[in-house]
Design an enzyme around this catalytic site. Structure first.
Site, PDB file in Angstrom:
ATOM      1  N   TYR A 145      32.640  66.520  71.464  1.00  0.00           N
ATOM      2  CA  TYR A 145      33.968  65.924  71.522  1.00  0.00           C
ATOM      3  C   TYR A 145      33.967  64.654  70.689  1.00  0.00           C
ATOM      4  CZ  TYR A 145      38.220  63.805  73.493  1.00  0.00           C
ATOM      5  OH  TYR A 145      39.458  63.231  73.662  1.00  0.00           O
ATOM      6  N   ASP A 240      28.404  60.058  65.670  1.00  0.00           N
ATOM      7  CA  ASP A 240      29.388  59.580  66.647  1.00  0.00           C
ATOM      8  C   ASP A 240      28.659  59.009  67.854  1.00  0.00           C
ATOM      9  OD1 ASP A 240      31.391  59.089  68.436  1.00  0.00           O
ATOM     10  OD2 ASP A 240      32.260  61.107  68.380  1.00  0.00           O
ATOM     11  N   LYS A 268      33.734  52.801  73.774  1.00  0.00           N
ATOM     12  CA  LYS A 268      33.209  52.658  75.139  1.00  0.00           C
ATOM     13  C   LYS A 268      32.505  51.316  75.389  1.00  0.00           C
ATOM     14  CE  LYS A 268      33.904  57.402  76.076  1.00  0.00           C
ATOM     15  NZ  LYS A 268      33.646  58.659  75.435  1.00  0.00           N
TER      16      LYS A 268
HETATM   17  C1  LIG Z   1      34.803  59.300  74.517  1.00  0.00           C
HETATM   18  C2  LIG Z   1      34.387  59.799  73.190  1.00  0.00           C
HETATM   19  C3  LIG Z   1      35.264  59.767  72.088  1.00  0.00           C
HETATM   20  C4  LIG Z   1      36.698  59.355  72.214  1.00  0.00           C
HETATM   21  O1  LIG Z   1      36.857  58.022  72.578  1.00  0.00           O
HETATM   22  P1  LIG Z   1      38.253  57.552  73.234  1.00  0.00           P
HETATM   23  O2  LIG Z   1      38.081  56.075  73.384  1.00  0.00           O
HETATM   24  O3  LIG Z   1      38.375  58.294  74.520  1.00  0.00           O
HETATM   25  O4  LIG Z   1      39.332  57.899  72.283  1.00  0.00           O
HETATM   26  C5  LIG Z   1      34.776  60.149  70.855  1.00  0.00           C
HETATM   27  N1  LIG Z   1      33.506  60.555  70.707  1.00  0.00           N
HETATM   28  C6  LIG Z   1      32.647  60.606  71.742  1.00  0.00           C
HETATM   29  C7  LIG Z   1      31.231  61.054  71.506  1.00  0.00           C
HETATM   30  C8  LIG Z   1      33.056  60.246  73.017  1.00  0.00           C
HETATM   31  O5  LIG Z   1      32.210  60.353  74.044  1.00  0.00           O
END
Ligand SMILES: *Cc1c(COP(=O)(O)O)cnc(C)c1O
Length: 431
Positions: A145, A240, A268
């Site tokens: 994701y 990511d 995060k």
């Molecule tokens: C949570 C997450 C996202 C998205 O971040 P948001 O702040 O919810 O838009 C993207 N990549 C990874 C790996 C994530 O865990």
């Protein structure tokens, strides 16, 4: 069972005014067959709902709360910043401090741009990779994701080598044909995609440790092979680290596995619980970003003073006390071992994955290494387990396909109580 009548009543009202009653889908508890608890406050490792029930929290706002909730230093930093104004839409010293902190912690990031969420970070990183290479296609992995931008809401229809099929209506076929998907931990599939689309692939994006199909670590050499394939083929390698950054090590998964991304995306933890994201990397690439270069990306609230204050304090605390990570490892392994003993004692068909303070108990007996094997989990049993745990005051993510997070605020007693609750809950689930 705990009384959750006030949560239920708030949820019923919310359903009338907010789609599904929530502002992010997984909060609705839909997949675990109950209505969500509404949280009133949190401190350290604990959450309290609006009915006064107390929980030991393993969601941690889906990752950010690595030092526990309402950390006094972070609260103080936000309060102090607020007094001086909550937003100016102008350059501030805190933004420079944040950029210097990030680049000092992650040496592969030479320049960085702040945004407001992980989604914005990955979405912008892809645009940048396309601008830099002049190519259109991207490769992502099934089950990874990267936020909710159109390009990422794609998984493979059948096997790794097909065009992506949109996971959501509203994503156009044109967008989905530019997203190629491969199986996680399968570098050969990536090689095949690259061979099939020579000089068409702008970027490869990967969760270095997957958190979003449950915790799935990379096989030894997998990330290194991806790095090599990208280098050989002029593809921008985007790691990511929205979840793993400052989580599995101060310098993220790239430090843990010694990999060198071209672009890193963050979110995060970097916001200390406020809405923040960032993308950064090689100067050569980042110099394409407006106004230094032609790739447009902007944000009214980007680099917001409250968000920077919280994030800076968080990163400073983590940087100052790197023993945080050994404590997190020690606590997380204790919890893992405790649950493993329960699994073995009662011969339960479960398997666990863990990297540092990210972990998942999968309701399948076979090793989980990718989306296929994760999907083999018994979601129904997980749902029973989730409900049993919640009733015992343990707040897990309401989905089998999420990672749990340990924080520095979790105590030995929390862990003992969690293992005890897990044994009782699992016995009920499998009785
Ligand atoms: C949570 C997450 C996202 C998205 O971040 P948001 O702040 O919810 O838009 C993207 N990549 C990874 C790996 C994530 O865990």
């Amino acid at each position: 069972m705990a009384n959750t009548s006030r949560s239920q009543s708030l949820f019923e009202k919310s359903l009338k005014r907010i789609p599904g009653g929530v502002n992010s889908p997984v909060r609705a508890f839909k997949s675990v067959g109950r209505s969500p608890v509404f949280i009133q406050r949190a401190l350290g490792s604990k959450l309290w709902d609006v009915d006064g029930n107390e929980y030991i929290d393993y969601v941690g706002s889906w990752g950010p709360m690595i030092l526990g909730h309402a950390h006094p230093r972070i609260v103080e930093a936000v309060q102090k910043a607020a007094v001086d104004g909550t937003s100016f839409g102008a350059a501030t010293e805190r933004e420079l401090e944040m950029a210097e902190l990030i680049t000092s912690i992650m040496p592969t990031i030479e320049m960085v741009r702040m945004v407001n969420s992980g989604t914005e970070a990955t979405m912008s990183a892809i645009r940048l990779a396309r601008a830099f290479t002049g190519r259109n296609k991207i490769i992502k992995f099934e089950g990874c994701y990267h936020g909710h931008a159109d390009s990422f809401l794609i998984k493979a229809g059948s096997g790794a080598m097909t065009f992506g099929i949109p996971d959501s209506p509203g994503v156009t076929q044109a967008t989905s044909t530019d997203t190629l998907t491969a199986r996680y931990n399968d570098a050969k599939a990536v090689k095949t995609l690259i061979d099939n689309y020579p000089k068409e692939i702008a970027a490869l994006i990967v969760e270095p440790i997957v958190g979003n199909m449950g915790c799935v670590p990379p096989k030894p050499g997998f990330l290194q092979t991806l790095r090599e394939l990208c280098t050989q083929n002029g593809i921008v390698f985007i790691v990511d680290e929205v979840m793993t950054g400052f989580r599995v090590a101060l310098g993220g998964a790239q430090q843990l596995y010694n990999i060198m991304p071209d672009i890193t995306t963050l979110g995060k933890i970097i916001g200390g619980g406020l809405p923040v994201g960032a993308y950064g990397g090689k100067k050569e690439i980042m110099s394409m970003v407006s106004p230094a270069g032609p790739m447009y990306q902007a944000g009214t609230l980007s680099g917001n003073p409250l968000a920077m204050a919280a994030g800076i304090e968080m990163l400073k605390l983590l940087k100052k006390d790197t023993s945080t990570y050994s404590r997190l490892e020690e606590k997380s392994s204790r919890l893992e071992n405790g649950i493993q003993s329960v699994i073995e004692k009662h011969h339960l068909p479960l398997t666990q994955n863990r990297v540092g303070s990210m972990f998942t108990v999968f309701f399948t007996k076979d090793h989980v290494a990718d989306y296929e094997t994760a999907k083999a989990s018994d979601a129904k049993r997980f749902s029973m387990y989730f409900n049993e745990m919640l009733d015992r005051g343990i707040y897990l993510a309401p989905s089998q396909f999420e990672a749990a997070f340990m924080s520095d605020a979790h105590t030995d007693e929390d862990i003992e109580r969690t293992i005890d609750a897990a044994e009782k809950s699992l016995l009920k689930t499998f009785q």
